[in-house]
Design an enzyme around this catalytic site. Sequence first.
Site, mmCIF file in Angstrom:
data_model
loop_
_atom_site.group_PDB
_atom_site.id
_atom_site.type_symbol
_atom_site.label_atom_id
_atom_site.label_comp_id
_atom_site.label_asym_id
_atom_site.label_seq_id
_atom_site.Cartn_x
_atom_site.Cartn_y
_atom_site.Cartn_z
ATOM 1 C CB THR A 13 -8.711 -54.569 -55.910
ATOM 2 O OG1 THR A 13 -8.787 -54.112 -57.228
ATOM 3 C CG2 THR A 13 -8.751 -56.053 -55.725
ATOM 4 C CB SER A 58 -7.279 -46.031 -58.090
ATOM 5 O OG SER A 58 -6.433 -46.904 -58.905
ATOM 6 C CB CYS A 269 12.922 -48.117 -72.465
ATOM 7 S SG CYS A 269 13.160 -48.596 -74.169
HETATM 8 N N1 ASP Z 1 -9.301 -51.206 -60.553
HETATM 9 C C1 ASP Z 1 -8.473 -51.244 -59.446
HETATM 10 C C2 ASP Z 1 -8.344 -50.066 -58.584
HETATM 11 O O1 ASP Z 1 -7.267 -49.480 -59.342
HETATM 12 C C3 ASP Z 1 -7.607 -52.156 -59.118
HETATM 13 C C4 ASP Z 1 -6.668 -52.446 -57.682
HETATM 14 O O2 ASP Z 1 -7.029 -51.955 -56.882
HETATM 15 O O3 ASP Z 1 -6.043 -53.473 -57.858
HETATM 16 O O4 ASP Z 1 -8.942 -49.442 -57.824
#
Ligand code: ASP
Length: 332
Positions: A13, A58, A269
């Site tokens: 992101t 990712s 958990c």
């Molecule tokens: N879907 C994104 C990723 O893991 C989420 C992030 O980067 O927060 O690449």
Amino acid sequence: MKQKILLVYTGGTIGMVKDKIKNTLVPFNFDGLLKAIPELKSDELDLENVSIKSPIDSSNMHPNIWVEIVEIIETNYANYDGFVILHGTDTMAYTASAFSFMLENLNKAIIFTGSQIPIGARRSDAKENLITAVEIAASGKVNEVCIYFEDQLYKANRTVKVNTEHFEAFESPNYPILAEAGVTIKYKSVLQKKQNQGLIVHKNCSDDVAILKLFPGIKLAIIRSILNSAKGIIIESFGAGNASTNTEFTLLLSQKIQEGKIIMNISQCLHGKAVRGQYETNEPFEKAGVICGKDMTTESAITKLMFLLGLGLTDDEIKAQLQTNLRGEITN
Ligand code: ASP
């Protein structure tokens, strides 16, 4: 002397933009990202950057890309004082855990970070995460693989993603945080000391693994097919490492272990651990000879298994190593 830090961009992101046609977030190139944070430039820092061939969300992460990133670190290890890996948050805890095993005798900081909101967006958490991660990598105080996110520095192989909505996306449920960033960055005494030996890089991670999450009423046929599907299996059991005392389940576990499967039990958990012998419902594992993974996270347990299976050890050696604290991933 100026500290040299290498920024490795893998996607996530932090570097995403909106695809105008699909209206979804997609990775974009790294130059735009650096332009968005002019504060990264400092007289005390020599900051260089490199990107993997095709930056990804990712959730598309694969052990082959782990190797691509690890090779970037290996090639540049002697020339830099520390590394910051920009990575999506979804699988950051898996990659960071895997790296803690793949990079043996690490003597420099490898700090993973990312963000919940893209860097170009107004309320983005990217700037602070990235600037502080670089500062930590350049501090000379950290000699291990970590995740830095929202003011906290976590030990990589103790970290899990726990939140998709809050800026505090990660937790280290069974291990203290390594540092906290406030007005100053306060490093804690649990930090790893420097090693005397040279870096050893392990690049062979096996994919002959599976995770079996138990739930009340899970069919024996499903358990059997998951146990049949791989050489190494992590079982996420109930509470303090418990499961149904159904005799057929115990017999199935024993049979699969006799056939050569390596099975390790961890708890579903978040906090606490799988233990031996506290409840009668722990007996299926005890009787069958399942390894107890104690307080290892799922991310750490599965990547440790992939790493150990890739080393070409005997089954007995793998079982012994699984129960040994290799990189601080398990409390013995
Ligand atoms: N879907 C994104 C990723 O893991 C989420 C992030 O980067 O927060 O690449």
